[in-house]
Write a protein that holds these residues in place. Structure first.
Motif, PDB file in Angstrom:
ATOM      1  N   GLN A 152       0.831  -1.206   0.000  1.00 11.26           N
ATOM      2  CA  GLN A 152       0.000   0.000   0.000  1.00 11.26           C
ATOM      3  C   GLN A 152       0.868   1.259   0.000  1.00 11.26           C
ATOM      4  O   GLN A 152       0.613   2.204  -0.753  1.00 11.26           O
ATOM      5  N   GLU A 156       1.029   4.060  -2.963  1.00 13.28           N
ATOM      6  CA  GLU A 156       0.686   5.462  -2.705  1.00 13.28           C
ATOM      7  C   GLU A 156       1.847   6.395  -3.064  1.00 13.28           C
ATOM      8  O   GLU A 156       1.632   7.503  -3.575  1.00 13.28           O
ATOM      9  N   THR A 157       3.065   5.943  -2.838  1.00 13.09           N
ATOM     10  CA  THR A 157       4.238   6.738  -3.231  1.00 13.09           C
ATOM     11  C   THR A 157       4.301   6.878  -4.748  1.00 13.09           C
ATOM     12  O   THR A 157       4.593   7.966  -5.275  1.00 13.09           O
ATOM     13  N   PHE A 159       1.750   6.647  -6.850  1.00 16.21           N
ATOM     14  CA  PHE A 159       0.643   7.517  -7.259  1.00 16.21           C
ATOM     15  C   PHE A 159       1.002   8.984  -7.023  1.00 16.21           C
ATOM     16  O   PHE A 159       0.760   9.847  -7.889  1.00 16.21           O
ATOM     17  N   ALA A 160       1.543   9.267  -5.865  1.00 15.33           N
ATOM     18  CA  ALA A 160       1.898  10.645  -5.526  1.00 15.33           C
ATOM     19  C   ALA A 160       2.915  11.201  -6.516  1.00 15.33           C
ATOM     20  O   ALA A 160       2.811  12.359  -6.963  1.00 15.33           O
ATOM     21  N   TYR A 215      -9.126  -2.513  -1.687  1.00 15.65           N
ATOM     22  CA  TYR A 215      -8.234  -1.354  -1.744  1.00 15.65           C
ATOM     23  C   TYR A 215      -7.469  -1.302  -3.065  1.00 15.65           C
ATOM     24  O   TYR A 215      -7.440  -0.264  -3.746  1.00 15.65           O
ATOM     25  N   ARG A 219      -7.589   1.314  -6.289  1.00  9.48           N
ATOM     26  CA  ARG A 219      -6.436   2.013  -6.855  1.00  9.48           C
ATOM     27  C   ARG A 219      -6.301   1.731  -8.351  1.00  9.48           C
ATOM     28  O   ARG A 219      -5.913   2.619  -9.125  1.00  9.48           O
ATOM     29  N   PHE A 257      -1.443  12.378  -0.596  1.00 12.85           N
ATOM     30  CA  PHE A 257      -1.978  11.104  -1.090  1.00 12.85           C
ATOM     31  C   PHE A 257      -1.688   9.991  -0.088  1.00 12.85           C
ATOM     32  O   PHE A 257      -0.530   9.660   0.187  1.00 12.85           O
ATOM     33  N   SER A 258      -2.751   9.417   0.486  1.00 13.69           N
ATOM     34  CA  SER A 258      -2.576   8.357   1.475  1.00 13.69           C
ATOM     35  C   SER A 258      -3.871   7.582   1.633  1.00 13.69           C
ATOM     36  O   SER A 258      -4.931   7.989   1.154  1.00 13.69           O
ATOM     37  N   GLU A 259      -3.763   6.468   2.317  1.00 11.14           N
ATOM     38  CA  GLU A 259      -4.930   5.616   2.580  1.00 11.14           C
ATOM     39  C   GLU A 259      -5.975   6.373   3.401  1.00 11.14           C
ATOM     40  O   GLU A 259      -7.177   6.179   3.226  1.00 11.14           O
ATOM     41  N   LYS A 309     -12.081   7.356  -4.451  1.00 14.54           N
ATOM     42  CA  LYS A 309     -11.465   7.216  -3.122  1.00 14.54           C
ATOM     43  C   LYS A 309     -12.439   7.640  -2.024  1.00 14.54           C
ATOM     44  O   LYS A 309     -12.507   7.017  -0.959  1.00 14.54           O
TER      45      LYS A 309
END
Length: 319
Positions: A152, A156-157, A159-160, A215, A219, A257-259, A309
């Motif tokens: 995860q 997220e990294t 995606f960011a 999840y 994404r 950007f995070s869960e 999201k």
């Protein structure tokens, strides 16, 4: 050559099954080892389903074989008659995995020319020993939760980073090309993570373990929209003041950007940008009109990107 955990389990189960079958004095003891080999699954749930279905299949196979051998005799022709009925019925009731292994057990009845209680017990014990050991072996499965949490963070990294680069590429079409390969790399990563999440769920009995699958599916849906946004970026060419707020919002989204981020504040910012576009002067020519139309489509895709999201966060907050 790499020897995995499943291979070790299979080998150990096969050996133990044969030893136990011999210790019990069962006829055709090696068959218990073969059953164990065929019954070790990838997950706890799959092993349980294999064991259950094999037993149900054996019950059906025994009934059909008894009828066929009683009517035709203990010979190959009777075995063929048994297969004519057993194979389609197995397929009909979703018991196809048991066709081969149970047909081998049925040949024992043909060889012994008997359906005596002792023979029936013999075959069912062979099945119980082989399938039971396979099921017991799969009671231990590595816990993938920590690995999934790490996946995860990696996703997220990635995606960011993509969002930040997208912000920098907005209104600079030549920069958008390099983002396509990054999207493909992220898609491959998400596929692997989703497969790992499916294995994790199959090794747990609680429905709550479906979270990781949901999840990574979420994404992947976002990534499809991000691909669309990148495609639009490659064609947008407008005045810088038209995209300055949007560029800043993309950078802000990347930074947060995070869960845990439910996206509600970002959606509010998007609505403000929509209103600014509505109040902006009309395009001066066809080229500017087409670029603004693409910019509007970009903003729509970004809105959907954040809404996915937000919906996911709302559902999981309730559960």
């Amino acid at each position: 050559m790499k020897i995995g955990l499943r291979t070790v389990k299979t080998a150990v189960c096969a050996v133990l099954a044969m030893i136990i079958a011999q210790w019990l004095g069962l006829l055709y003891a090696p068959a218990a080892g073969i059953i164990a080999v065929l019954s070790v699954g990838n997950t706890k749930r799959s092993s349980w389903l294999i064991a259950r279905n094999r037993v149900l299949s054996l019950v059906m196979a025994t009934g059909i074989a008894f009828a066929a051998f009683s009517l035709v005799g203990y010979n190959p022709v009777a075995f063929g008659v048994y297969l004519l009925f057993f194979i389609p019925l197995s397929a009909r009731f979703g018991l196809g995995d048991g066709i081969v292994v149970n047909s081998v057990l049925i040949t024992h009845f043909m060889s012994e020319a008997s359906f005596a209680p002792a023979m029936l017990l013999n075959e069912f014990l062979l099945m119980a020993v082989g399938a039971g050991l396979a099921l017991a072996a799969n009671l231990y499965m590595p816990d993938l939760e920590r690995s999934l949490r790490q996946d995860q963070m990696v996703a997220e990294t990635m995606f960011a980073r993509l969002l930040l680069l997208l912000s920098e590429s907005l209104n600079h079409p030549q920069k958008a090309v390099q983002l396509q390969q990054r999207c493909q790399n992220l898609l491959a990563f998400l596929r692997e993570a989703q497969e790992k999440a499916a294995r994790h769920r199959e090794n747990r009995w609680s429905s709550q373990e479906e979270y990781f699958e949901a999840y990574f599916s979420m994404r992947r849906s976002q990534l499809r929209l991000l691909n669309d946004m990148i495609a639009f970026t490659g064609q947008i060419s407008v005045a810088d003041d038209m995209v300055s707020d949007l560029r800043a919002l993309l950078a802000e989204t990347a930074a947060g950007f995070s869960e845990e981020n439910d996206g509600r504040e970002i959606l509010n910012e998007i609505m403000r940008i929509y209103e600014n576009y509505r109040l902006a002067p009309l395009p001066k020519d066809r080229e500017e009109f087409e670029s603004r139309a693409l910019l509007f489509q970009f903003l729509q895709s970004f809105t959907s990107f954040i809404e996915i999201k937000a919906e996911f966060a709302a559902v999981n907050q309730k559960s």
